[in-house]
Enzyme design. Structure first.
Site, mmCIF file in Angstrom:
data_model
loop_
_atom_site.group_PDB
_atom_site.id
_atom_site.type_symbol
_atom_site.label_atom_id
_atom_site.label_comp_id
_atom_site.label_asym_id
_atom_site.label_seq_id
_atom_site.Cartn_x
_atom_site.Cartn_y
_atom_site.Cartn_z
ATOM 1 N N HIS A 19 39.244 -10.440 50.073
ATOM 2 C CA HIS A 19 39.711 -11.698 49.489
ATOM 3 C C HIS A 19 40.487 -12.541 50.498
ATOM 4 O O HIS A 19 40.252 -13.745 50.655
ATOM 5 C CB HIS A 19 40.578 -11.367 48.271
ATOM 6 C CG HIS A 19 41.014 -12.536 47.468
ATOM 7 N ND1 HIS A 19 42.186 -13.229 47.715
ATOM 8 C CD2 HIS A 19 40.442 -13.135 46.392
ATOM 9 C CE1 HIS A 19 42.318 -14.201 46.832
ATOM 10 N NE2 HIS A 19 41.278 -14.168 46.012
ATOM 11 N N ASP A 42 48.018 -12.778 51.203
ATOM 12 C CA ASP A 42 46.849 -12.289 50.478
ATOM 13 C C ASP A 42 46.647 -10.814 50.774
ATOM 14 O O ASP A 42 47.613 -10.092 51.003
ATOM 15 C CB ASP A 42 45.630 -13.131 50.867
ATOM 16 C CG ASP A 42 44.676 -13.357 49.711
ATOM 17 O OD1 ASP A 42 44.015 -12.390 49.311
ATOM 18 O OD2 ASP A 42 44.591 -14.491 49.207
ATOM 19 N N SER A 87 41.335 -19.280 43.616
ATOM 20 C CA SER A 87 41.662 -18.735 44.942
ATOM 21 C C SER A 87 40.892 -19.465 46.038
ATOM 22 O O SER A 87 41.372 -19.598 47.160
ATOM 23 C CB SER A 87 41.311 -17.246 45.015
ATOM 24 O OG SER A 87 42.337 -16.442 44.523
#
Length: 881
Positions: A380, A322, A558
């Site tokens: 994220h 990520d 996600s």
């Protein structure tokens, strides 16, 4: 390239919008009004099964202003493209092309037979004038499309079988195109109706060599063939850059990159050449700070899983590929720090220089997430990591596998963007050296947007063989189009649900989705707690002027994927031997999901795959031995028709590497339209089941669906179900995709545009189109269908919105020889080319395992038509490549 003859003749007739061509047989032919003219190029365009067209689209209304006054009749199964507009007006002009008007057509009405449970689907497409919502009504059951581009809505018949009125109406101010369809298959299995538009790194490509070369020889060969070798990603696979001489800069850099890649694909020493595709974190929005509101763990049944696996995934390593992890002055986020692998293996930051923003350009060993240099930062990777492995420490919230080891792998840089080359390098790294062990047991991929790339599939296959389990987010485009890496083989593709367990409004779906998990939906309050359904996890925010660790709510697939990765860590905690095959067998048997399925393998839906993940059931399943006697069918669904295959052989095979023999006890009685061949053996691990279609027992034009039940015994008695669809297709003569404009365009674009050299118009006759071009005789006036010798691209399509562009989304399109894979045709003086065959349809090819040679078409708006009455000295028009 294609050339070669059999001389033909044709009759030329002038018409209002161009030339209609009537072919005569070999040997010539004429009528009293014209002389035979030699053919330069001719052929047939077939039309896909069930294709129909709106009978008062803008192209026809421009020729005749008469709108239909009664409903247009449709068959029971069809795909139709249409046009509506609340008023007349004019499209904005294009460069070197005048403004074109569009007519009013506020609504279209159709009459059709609908069965109970059958769904009518509508997908809307913006025109050059803009976008507006559309309304779909089926006999008073009303639904409205609220977003115009790539928006799909369906209305299901909950009443009796019968004849129904279907209406499409404009709800806005601009003209719109749409595709209306229905079929025997469940809603949501629609084909892609737009050209692939994946983003890529300009001036770069991934190139596979045809022969094995040492590194020095490979670099020399690449350098001699318009490539600058940048990195060998795997033996024989290179990331290369375009040489300076290609001048891949400025506004046309994307088109120039694709042209360069096309030239590489044609080289005999190159096996494949693809763009270095960009990928993106799968998060659509962020929400303000929430307290520890973790409804998603209850929906997941995580508390039960934690009781069955009290160690919380201890000993299991989860790699999160990520944006990296938030790091304070001396440590990672305090809710994650204790579980981060220490020391981190060298080289865990794979973000290449063009995406990097951490102050250390290019790859290094520090996977810290610096946030975004422009715009807001959601951290994220930190959010995803917290859902997997946040510790239980009476602060914040815990992760699903709260004692698992977390391996942060940074593959996304500025703005959550990265490249397929970086991901490939990371996948190879985490698989470990050949002489060693993998660096992780589970890999979470909350990223996507890639097309199919064989190199990535190969890397995942290698990791799977080494025991790694891959979990990926399905994507947030609300489409059934495959998104990679989720759609790769050996990857668990995860869709997202809201607090009520319903598919989230943004989540992708389709037959390639394997399982669903909580991803949230801020627009809903499915769990009735008075808040939007977002997933709260670890992150960082600017508080009182400084960046500090915190918790935020996000939604997205996600967020769904790490729930699955965490549950699989709990399973691996209980049974370290579990691999992809064993877990997939559990999934197919209904051992991992909320709803029981009765007899495995369980039915699979487009929305939730095998169902909503249940951590309690999954952890319980891991405590027992993997299922080794589960019978599967390939293909899983059999489709037979008079225009396709009349027979099929279904492979019945016990799933897994440790397959145990089973005995087939019985196969259910097939319907009259289906014949089943007796099995040659009743015991074993592999069987061939033959079946064929009895056309005489089918009602013409209607699909029949049946389910075969195969009862078998292994460790217990189970039933395998095989859906079979049969159809006697009789719509051949009725197929019509609308008037087609057939173009020959120069294969070399000028300034980003193709040049159309010749054009002809054709209408459907007996379910197909016949077209022909004649040689340029050098005499004035030049006819639209006259073509001089040269190399061309052959395309055809409809102009249903009358904007002088064909082949954009919502209209039919054919390209020679296959849509998306154009090849040049050579027209030579004195030679005729005949027998060309193409197929037109409203669907568009996607970049997938079945079409790996496709290239994206960023910004594609279609091919521009020639003027119906061109000046003798101005017969060219432009078309976007």
């Amino acid at each position: 390239m294609l050339s070669k003859p059999c001389p033909r003749t044709l009759i030329k007739h002038t018409a209002t919008a161009g030339l209609l061509l009537a072919l005569a047989g070999c040997g010539g032919g004429s009528d009293s009004s014209s002389e035979p003219v030699a053919v330069a190029l001719s052929g047939i365009i077939d039309i896909e099964t069930g294709t129909r067209v709106d009978a008062d689209n803008a192209d026809l209304l421009a020729l005749s202003e008469t709108r239909l006054t009664s409903p247009q009749n449709l068959p029971a199964e069809y795909i139709l493209a249409g046009y509506v507009s609340p008023s007349s007006g004019a499209y904005p002009p294009l460069a070197d092309f005048p403004a074109i008007g569009y007519p009013a057509d506020p609504d279209d009405t159709f009459s059709m037979r609908l069965r109970n449970g059958q769904t009518v689907e509508l997908q809307a497409f913006a025109t050059r004038a803009g976008a507006s919502p559309l309304r779909l009504t089926v006999d008073g059951v009303q639904s409205t499309v609220t977003t115009s581009t790539d928006s799909r809505i369906g209305v299901t018949n909950s009443g009796a079988d019968g004849t129904y009125t279907v209406r499409v109406e404009s709800e806005g101010t601009t003209p719109m195109l749409y595709v209306l369809s229905t079929a025997v298959n469940p809603a949501g299995e629609a084909v892609s109706l737009e050209w692939p538009n994946h983003e890529f790194v300009e001036g770069e490509a991934l190139v596979a060599l045809n022969q094995s070369l040492d590194q020095a020889s490979a670099q020399s060969m690449l350098s001699a063939n318009e490539m600058v070798p940048a990195q060998e990603l795997a033996p024989g696979l290179w990331r290369v850059k375009a040489p300076v001489s290609k001048a891949l800069t400025g506004g046309q850099a994307g088109a120039a990159t694709l042209d360069w890649i096309r030239s590489l694909k044609a080289r005999p020493d190159i096996a494949s050449a693809t763009p270095n595709y960009r990928m993106q974190a799968m998060t659509p929005i962020s929400e303000p700070l929430y307290s520890a509101q973790q409804w998603h763990y209850s929906l997941l049944n995580a508390p039960t899983g934690w009781q069955l696996a009290p160690d919380g995934g201890e000993g299991v390593t989860v790699a999160v590929m990520d944006t990296g992890l938030y790091r304070g002055s001396s440590a990672w986020h305090s809710d994650i720090n204790a579980n981060v692998v220490s020391p981190l293996p060298a080289g865990s930051d794979f973000v290449s220089e063009q995406f990097d923003n951490d102050g250390q350009p290019g790859r290094d060993s520090n996977p810290a997430d610096p946030g975004n240099s422009v715009g807001g930062s959601v951290f994220h990777g930190t959010h995803v990591s917290g859902t997997v492995a946040a510790v239980i420490n009476n602060e914040g919230g815990g992760g699903v596998a709260f004692n698992s080891s977390l391996l942060p792998v940074r593959v996304l840089g500025e703005g959550g963007a990265g490249s397929s080359a970086d991901l490939l390098a990371a996948l190879q790294w985490v698989a470990g050296p050949e002489s060693g062990a993998p660096l992780a047991d589970i890999v979470n991929l909350s990223l996507g947007g890639l097309p199919f790339l064989q190199s990535l599939q190969n890397a995942i296959n290698v990791g799977t063989e080494r025991g790694i389990i891959f979990v990926a987010a399905a994507g947030n485009a609300a489409t059934s189009s495959e998104s990679y890496p989720a759609a790769f083989d050996n990857v668990f593709a995860v869709s997202a649900v809201d607090g009520a367990g319903d598919l989230a409004s943004y989540s992708n779906f389709g037959p390639w989705v394997d399982v669903a998990a909580p991803g949230g939906d801020a627009s809903r309050d499915g769990n009735a707690d008075g808040r939007g359904d977002v997933v709260v996890s670890t992150s960082a925010s600017v508080i009182n002027g400084s960046l500090q660790e915190t918790y935020i709510g996000l939604q997205g697939t996600s967020m769904a994927a790490p729930h699955v990765s965490g549950v699989m860590a709990l399973m691996k905690d209980q049974n370290p031997a579990l691999d992809y095959g064993a877990i997939n067998a559990f999934l197919m048997a209904g051992e991992l999901t909320v709803a029981p399925c009765g007899s495995p393998p369980c039915p699979k839906s487009n929305e939730l795959g095998y169902g909503l993940l249940d951590a309690g059931k999954a952890t319980s399943a891991a405590l027992s031995s993997p299922i080794t006697d589960l019978l599967t069918a390939s293909p899983a669904i059999v489709s037979l028709s008079s225009e396709g295959s009349l027979s099929a052989t279904v492979l019945l095979e016990v799933y897994g590497n440790d397959a145990q023999p089973v005995t087939i006890e019985a196969i259910s009685e097939p319907p009259a339209w289906l014949t089943i061949e007796p099995l040659t053996e009743s015991s074993g691990t592999r069987f061939d089941l033959g079946m064929s279609l009895n056309l005489d027992a089918l009602e013409p034009g209607i699909s029949e669906r049946a389910t075969l039940e195969v009862t078998y015994t292994g460790s217990e008695t189970r039933t395998l179900t095989i859906p079979v669809v049969g159809q006697q297709v009789t719509d051949q003569q009725a197929r019509d995709a609308g008037r087609h404009f057939v173009l020959l365009v120069d294969p070399e674009p000028e300034g980003g545009f193709y040049t159309t050299v010749a054009q002809t118009n054709v209408v459907a006759e007996n379910g197909r189109y016949r077209f022909a071009f004649v040689p340029d005789d050098g005499q004035e006036p030049k006819q639209l269908n006259e073509v001089p010798p040269g190399n061309y691209i052959l395309v055809a399509g409809t102009d249903l919105d009358n904007d002088a562009l064909i082949c954009h989304a919502g209209e039919a399109c054919a390209e020679y020889p296959v849509a998306g894979l154009r090849e040049e045709i050579t027209v030579s003086a004195g030679e005729a080319i005949e027998g060309i065959r193409m197929t037109t349809s409203y669907s568009r090819p996607s970049i997938s395992a079945t079409s790996p040679d496709q290239l994206p078409r960023p910004g594609f708006r279609g091919y521009q038509l020639l003027s119906p009455a061109p000046d003798a000295n101005d017969v060219k028009a432009l078309a976007q490549p």
